[in-house]
Write an enzyme that holds these catalytic residues in place. Structure first.
Site, PDB file in Angstrom:
ATOM      1  N   TYR A 180      -6.853  -8.854  11.700  1.00  0.00           N
ATOM      2  CA  TYR A 180      -5.592  -8.541  12.369  1.00  0.00           C
ATOM      3  C   TYR A 180      -5.717  -8.966  13.825  1.00  0.00           C
ATOM      4  O   TYR A 180      -6.775  -8.798  14.433  1.00  0.00           O
ATOM      5  CB  TYR A 180      -5.307  -7.031  12.297  1.00  0.00           C
ATOM      6  CG  TYR A 180      -5.044  -6.530  10.891  1.00  0.00           C
ATOM      7  CD1 TYR A 180      -3.804  -6.710  10.299  1.00  0.00           C
ATOM      8  CD2 TYR A 180      -6.041  -5.881  10.171  1.00  0.00           C
ATOM      9  CE1 TYR A 180      -3.549  -6.246   9.016  1.00  0.00           C
ATOM     10  CE2 TYR A 180      -5.792  -5.418   8.881  1.00  0.00           C
ATOM     11  CZ  TYR A 180      -4.538  -5.599   8.317  1.00  0.00           C
ATOM     12  OH  TYR A 180      -4.290  -5.146   7.042  1.00  0.00           O
ATOM     13  N   ASN A 186      -6.738   1.478   2.637  1.00  0.00           N
ATOM     14  CA  ASN A 186      -7.483   2.725   2.830  1.00  0.00           C
ATOM     15  C   ASN A 186      -7.039   3.792   1.840  1.00  0.00           C
ATOM     16  O   ASN A 186      -7.826   4.656   1.441  1.00  0.00           O
ATOM     17  CB  ASN A 186      -7.289   3.228   4.256  1.00  0.00           C
ATOM     18  CG  ASN A 186      -7.884   2.278   5.287  1.00  0.00           C
ATOM     19  OD1 ASN A 186      -8.746   1.475   4.976  1.00  0.00           O
ATOM     20  ND2 ASN A 186      -7.412   2.366   6.525  1.00  0.00           N
ATOM     21  N   ASN A 214     -12.123  -1.028  -1.140  1.00  0.00           N
ATOM     22  CA  ASN A 214     -11.463  -1.547   0.066  1.00  0.00           C
ATOM     23  C   ASN A 214     -12.289  -1.242   1.306  1.00  0.00           C
ATOM     24  O   ASN A 214     -12.702  -0.087   1.510  1.00  0.00           O
ATOM     25  CB  ASN A 214     -10.088  -0.887   0.225  1.00  0.00           C
ATOM     26  CG  ASN A 214      -9.385  -1.326   1.498  1.00  0.00           C
ATOM     27  OD1 ASN A 214      -8.979  -2.480   1.622  1.00  0.00           O
ATOM     28  ND2 ASN A 214      -9.272  -0.418   2.466  1.00  0.00           N
ATOM     29  N   GLU A 215     -12.528  -2.268   2.104  1.00  0.00           N
ATOM     30  CA  GLU A 215     -13.175  -2.117   3.421  1.00  0.00           C
ATOM     31  C   GLU A 215     -14.312  -1.088   3.409  1.00  0.00           C
ATOM     32  O   GLU A 215     -14.329  -0.159   4.231  1.00  0.00           O
ATOM     33  CB  GLU A 215     -12.126  -1.747   4.496  1.00  0.00           C
ATOM     34  CG  GLU A 215     -11.156  -2.884   4.753  1.00  0.00           C
ATOM     35  CD  GLU A 215     -10.256  -2.691   5.964  1.00  0.00           C
ATOM     36  OE1 GLU A 215     -10.202  -1.561   6.516  1.00  0.00           O
ATOM     37  OE2 GLU A 215      -9.614  -3.667   6.371  1.00  0.00           O
ATOM     38  N   GLU A 231       0.848  -1.193   0.000  1.00  0.00           N
ATOM     39  CA  GLU A 231       0.000   0.000   0.000  1.00  0.00           C
ATOM     40  C   GLU A 231       0.881   1.239   0.000  1.00  0.00           C
ATOM     41  O   GLU A 231       1.985   1.232   0.571  1.00  0.00           O
ATOM     42  CB  GLU A 231      -0.893  -0.012   1.257  1.00  0.00           C
ATOM     43  CG  GLU A 231      -1.796   1.221   1.360  1.00  0.00           C
ATOM     44  CD  GLU A 231      -2.904   1.095   2.397  1.00  0.00           C
ATOM     45  OE1 GLU A 231      -2.952   0.061   3.098  1.00  0.00           O
ATOM     46  OE2 GLU A 231      -3.725   2.027   2.490  1.00  0.00           O
ATOM     47  N   GLU A 237      -6.280  -9.296   3.589  1.00  0.00           N
ATOM     48  CA  GLU A 237      -5.476  -8.616   4.620  1.00  0.00           C
ATOM     49  C   GLU A 237      -5.485  -9.509   5.854  1.00  0.00           C
ATOM     50  O   GLU A 237      -6.557  -9.772   6.410  1.00  0.00           O
ATOM     51  CB  GLU A 237      -6.028  -7.233   4.972  1.00  0.00           C
ATOM     52  CG  GLU A 237      -5.811  -6.213   3.874  1.00  0.00           C
ATOM     53  CD  GLU A 237      -6.157  -4.792   4.294  1.00  0.00           C
ATOM     54  OE1 GLU A 237      -6.008  -4.444   5.482  1.00  0.00           O
ATOM     55  OE2 GLU A 237      -6.610  -4.034   3.412  1.00  0.00           O
TER      56      GLU A 237
HETATM   57  O1  AHR Z   1      -3.113  -2.703   6.238  1.00  0.00           O
HETATM   58  C1  AHR Z   1      -3.362  -1.504   6.890  1.00  0.00           C
HETATM   59  C2  AHR Z   1      -4.802  -1.043   6.717  1.00  0.00           C
HETATM   60  O2  AHR Z   1      -5.633  -1.939   7.368  1.00  0.00           O
HETATM   61  C3  AHR Z   1      -5.344  -1.007   5.314  1.00  0.00           C
HETATM   62  O3  AHR Z   1      -5.053   0.174   4.645  1.00  0.00           O
HETATM   63  C4  AHR Z   1      -6.818  -1.123   5.536  1.00  0.00           C
HETATM   64  O4  AHR Z   1      -7.473  -1.739   4.452  1.00  0.00           O
HETATM   65  C5  AHR Z   1      -6.941  -1.910   6.814  1.00  0.00           C
HETATM   66  O5  AHR Z   1      -7.810  -1.308   7.705  1.00  0.00           O
END
Ligand code: AHR
Length: 505
Positions: A244, A72, A172-173, A27, A292
């Protein structure tokens, strides 16, 4: 002493391991691109300004597909800024990360870098602040050979052949309130369906990923997937998952069991996708792009890293530069085990991210590039996990966790490659105090020999590789393996808080 037993039988196939399971993510964020993969003044920089030391490490890591340019970031990105003569490219505010994007590296440069590392591009379009038309423009620029305004502009910009990009993310998201252009599931589902149809009208061969939830803890999780897929089922191939994990409130036991959450997350999304399939009486199956995943100390970003101020928009600031411990790498290895266990439905995944930003590879400007602890499980798994993923019918002692209840102390998955005659077993011991003795029943394989056994562990589970001590943590041969030909079993001992890869032929 913890005990566990598992059986390896090539008949217990889960699915074929798609090499795309070992993808990553670059990114325009922090020092991932600038000072990471690209640093023209660096002693190892090639003619295009890419760091050769980083290229070598990315190759060693074994990364298939790379998602780009966000994240993001993509929701505020104008792709046109990143092509054409460099001196004419605008500097833009990146609202997602409160930084300045110079556009020095764009589509052409990144594509050239991908050729050097031997990875495939997975491109995300901006469905936050832009829409169908801009996605179509980008697709015309990348995938039409010549003879139209945008394909000819690509040629004028120095690229004769089409980029031929096959895999695309539809935003994305979009479920996240932090996302520029965040939408409801209904609004996003309609936009994604319309954009997917239009993109396929231009290039029917595309593989498209629609945004799922940005985490299983999102309040809209589940319903988001149902509504979005109801709109897009016929138009896309994948739904995304993002996850995550971090150790919270000193609860190492729950952290070590993070893969339980990943297992449940995947199984819930599969169930939801299959529910929509049933309602639609569809023959088509939607798979998961887990695009991710990682260990990420998100709280540290909120409390320490976050940039603010109307006059403060730095270029390539140090952001999300998490330093990973042995314990983090063990959890990371167990997340890879979870992905492999679901290889029938998770057919693409991207480790977020690749360099400097929550990354397996770190760099210092003008200086070294080194492997974080998480580098090792990824590199070994991507090299050994070929052929079919196998269910291993595991029985293990358990322990109590606050977050996930009773959890197996040992977790494992295997892969078997008929073509090469090799089998790999990936194991984790979550016990914080006890060694684990694992008995592996190999009767179904006949005679085997042990090619290698490598374990990631350390007496100090907080040990990590740093600029000052770049090789503090690494894999070590596991010499405990005993083959018993009479019973066609192998026993292996796993140290507390450890990840192991066992390779057999
Ligand atoms: O990987 C970091 C961020 O985590 C990314 O930009 C976003 O898609 C997610 O929230």
């Amino acid at each position: 002493m913890v005990t566990a037993r598992l059986t390896i039988d090539p008949q217990f196939t889960v699915g074929t391991v798609n090499p795309r399971l070992f993808g990553s993510f670059v990114e325009h964020l922090g020092r991932c691109v600038y000072d990471g993969i690209y640093e023209p003044g660096h002693p190892t920089a090639d003619a295009e300004g890419f760091r050769s030391d980083v290229i070598e490490l990315v190759k060693e890591l074994g990364v298939s597909t790379i998602r780009y340019p966000g994240g993001n970031f993509v929701s505020g990105f104008r792709w046109e800024d990143s092509v054409g003569p460099r001196e004419e490219r605008p500097r833009r505010l990146d609202l997602a990360w409160h930084s300045t994007e110079t556009n020095e590296v764009g589509l052409h440069e990144f594509s050239s870098w991908l050729e050097k590392v031997g990875s495939e591009l997975m491109l995300a379009v901006n469905l936050g602040t832009r829409g169908t038309l801009e996605a179509l423009d980008l697709l015309e620029y990348t995938n039409i050979a010549s003879g139209t305004a945008l394909s000819d502009r690509r040629i004028a910009n120095g690229r004769t052949d089409a980029f031929g990009i096959g895999m695309w993310c539809l935003g994305n998201e979009m479920d996240g309130p932090w996302q520029l252009g965040h939408r409801s599931a209904d609004d996003y589902g309609k936009l994604a369906s319309q954009t997917a149809k239009a993109m396929r009208q231009l290039d029917p061969s595309l593989e498209l990923v629609v945004c799922g939830s940005s985490g299983a803890s999102m309040p809209t999780f589940g319903e988001w997937e149902r509504v979005v897929l109801t709109h897009t089922y016929d138009d896309v191939d994948y739904i995304s998952c993002h996850a995550y994990y971090e150790e919270k409130n000193g609860d190492l036991g729950s952290f070590l069991a993070s893969a339980v959450d990943m297992d449940r997350f995947i199984e819930s999304v599969v169930a939801t996708a299959d529910h929509v399939k049933a309602v639609k009486r569809s023959d088509k199956t939607i798979n998961i792009s887990f695009d991710e995943w990682n260990v990420w100390y998100l709280d540290r970003y909120q409390e320490v890293d976050k940039i603010e101020g109307i006059d403060n928009w730095p270029v390539a600031p140090r952001l999300l530069e998490d330093s990973y411990s042995v314990a983090d790498a063990v959890v990371f290895g167990s997340l890879l085990i979870s992905l492999l266990k679901h290889a029938d439905r998770v057919t693409s995944a991207s480790l977020a991210q690749l360099v400097n930003v929550i990354a397996p590879i770190m760099t210092e400007p003008g200086g070294a590039a080194w492997r974080q602890t998480t580098f090792f499980p990824f590199a070994l798994t991507s090299r050994l996990a070929t052929g079919s993923a196998l269910e291993v019918r595991l029985t293990s002692d358990t322990y109590a966790t606050d977050a996930y209840g009773e959890v197996d102390l040992v977790d494992a998955v295997a892969t078997h490659d008929e073509a090469t005659g090799t089998t790999a077993v990936f194991l984790v011991n979550r016990s914080q105090t006890e060694h684990a003795t694992v008995t592996i029943d190999l009767a179904a394989l006949g005679g085997v020999s042990v090619r290698d056994a490598q374990t990631l562990t350390d007496d100090d589970i907080q040990a990590r590789n740093t600029l000052d001590d770049q090789t503090r943590v690494g894999l070590r041969p596991n010499t405990s393996v005993v083959v018993d030909d009479a019973t066609t079993t192998i026993t292996i001992t796993l140290p507390p808080v450890s990840w192991t890869a066992l390779s057999l032929s």
